[in-house]
Design a protein around this motif. Structure first.
Motif, PDB file in Angstrom:
ATOM      1  N   UNK A  39       0.836  -1.204   0.000  1.00 22.03           N
ATOM      2  CA  UNK A  39       0.000   0.000   0.000  1.00 22.03           C
ATOM      3  C   UNK A  39       0.868   1.251   0.000  1.00 22.03           C
ATOM      4  N   UNK A  40       1.953   1.239   0.754  1.00 19.12           N
ATOM      5  CA  UNK A  40       2.871   2.385   0.782  1.00 19.12           C
ATOM      6  C   UNK A  40       3.548   2.539  -0.576  1.00 19.12           C
ATOM      7  N   UNK A  41       3.995   1.431  -1.149  1.00 19.43           N
ATOM      8  CA  UNK A  41       4.656   1.477  -2.453  1.00 19.43           C
ATOM      9  C   UNK A  41       3.725   2.010  -3.541  1.00 19.43           C
ATOM     10  N   UNK A  42       2.470   1.566  -3.526  1.00 23.06           N
ATOM     11  CA  UNK A  42       1.523   2.018  -4.550  1.00 23.06           C
ATOM     12  C   UNK A  42       1.247   3.517  -4.433  1.00 23.06           C
ATOM     13  N   UNK A  43       1.119   3.996  -3.197  1.00 20.90           N
ATOM     14  CA  UNK A  43       0.884   5.427  -2.994  1.00 20.90           C
ATOM     15  C   UNK A  43       2.106   6.234  -3.414  1.00 20.90           C
ATOM     16  N   UNK A  44       3.288   5.689  -3.176  1.00 21.88           N
ATOM     17  CA  UNK A  44       4.525   6.376  -3.552  1.00 21.88           C
ATOM     18  C   UNK A  44       4.675   6.425  -5.072  1.00 21.88           C
ATOM     19  N   UNK A  45       4.312   5.344  -5.742  1.00 18.08           N
ATOM     20  CA  UNK A  45       4.394   5.318  -7.202  1.00 18.08           C
ATOM     21  C   UNK A  45       3.416   6.305  -7.833  1.00 18.08           C
ATOM     22  N   UNK A  46       2.301   6.542  -7.167  1.00 20.16           N
ATOM     23  CA  UNK A  46       1.309   7.492  -7.668  1.00 20.16           C
ATOM     24  C   UNK A  46       1.673   8.928  -7.293  1.00 20.16           C
ATOM     25  N   UNK A  47       2.805   9.105  -6.611  1.00 20.60           N
ATOM     26  CA  UNK A  47       3.285  10.424  -6.139  1.00 20.60           C
ATOM     27  C   UNK A  47       2.251  11.112  -5.241  1.00 20.60           C
ATOM     28  N   UNK A  48       1.552  10.328  -4.454  1.00 21.74           N
ATOM     29  CA  UNK A  48       0.561  10.862  -3.508  1.00 21.74           C
ATOM     30  C   UNK A  48       1.164  10.843  -2.108  1.00 21.74           C
ATOM     31  N   UNK A  49       1.730  11.974  -1.718  1.00 26.77           N
ATOM     32  CA  UNK A  49       2.447  12.071  -0.443  1.00 26.77           C
ATOM     33  C   UNK A  49       1.526  11.821   0.750  1.00 26.77           C
ATOM     34  N   UNK A  50       0.322  12.374   0.732  1.00 27.35           N
ATOM     35  CA  UNK A  50      -0.574  12.225   1.885  1.00 27.35           C
ATOM     36  C   UNK A  50      -1.019  10.779   2.059  1.00 27.35           C
ATOM     37  N   UNK A  51      -1.389  10.130   0.964  1.00 30.37           N
ATOM     38  CA  UNK A  51      -1.807   8.726   1.047  1.00 30.37           C
ATOM     39  C   UNK A  51      -0.643   7.839   1.477  1.00 30.37           C
ATOM     40  N   UNK A  52       0.546   8.143   0.977  1.00 33.25           N
ATOM     41  CA  UNK A  52       1.733   7.361   1.351  1.00 33.25           C
ATOM     42  C   UNK A  52       2.049   7.530   2.831  1.00 33.25           C
ATOM     43  N   UNK A  53       1.895   8.744   3.329  1.00 36.04           N
ATOM     44  CA  UNK A  53       2.160   9.005   4.741  1.00 36.04           C
ATOM     45  C   UNK A  53       1.158   8.280   5.631  1.00 36.04           C
ATOM     46  N   UNK A  54      -0.111   8.295   5.242  1.00 34.59           N
ATOM     47  CA  UNK A  54      -1.140   7.588   6.022  1.00 34.59           C
ATOM     48  C   UNK A  54      -0.889   6.078   6.006  1.00 34.59           C
ATOM     49  N   UNK A  55      -0.550   5.552   4.830  1.00 33.55           N
ATOM     50  CA  UNK A  55      -0.254   4.119   4.723  1.00 33.55           C
ATOM     51  C   UNK A  55       0.989   3.767   5.530  1.00 33.55           C
TER      52      UNK A  55
END
Length: 89
Positions: A34-50
């Motif tokens: 989940x963190x990797x997918x959010x990071x690949x999408x360049x979504x900082x907020x989603x990556x931080x929450x994950x």
């Protein structure tokens, strides 16, 4: 087939532990994914929450004795480094 009571109990315990460990292994894979997918999408907020969820879950597995403290620290560190790359990009 086992004949001794103790051996029968050991087989039961092994099956229980195997199922539990499979669940934990899958859980670690899914939360890091989940963190990797959010990071690949360049979504900082989603990556931080994950990452918050992943950090908490990984460290709870340390307290259960499923993974070592250093392994957890390595996984969390790599995820954190991945999130920090989003900011630089």
């Amino acid at each position: 087939m086992a004949h001794h009571k103790s051996t029968i109990k050991r087989i039961r315990q092994t099956e229980t532990r195997t199922a539990r460990n499979r669940y934990y292994r899958t859980r670690i894979k899914n939360i890091t994914k989940a963190v990797h997918e959010a990071a690949e999408a360049n979504d900082k907020t989603a990556a931080t929450e994950a990452f918050k969820v992943a950090n908490k879950q990984i460290h709870s597995l340390v307290s259960k004795g499923f993974i070592k403290k250093t392994t957890a620290a390595r996984k969390v560190s790599r995820l954190n480094k991945l999130i920090n790359k989003i900011e630089a990009a």
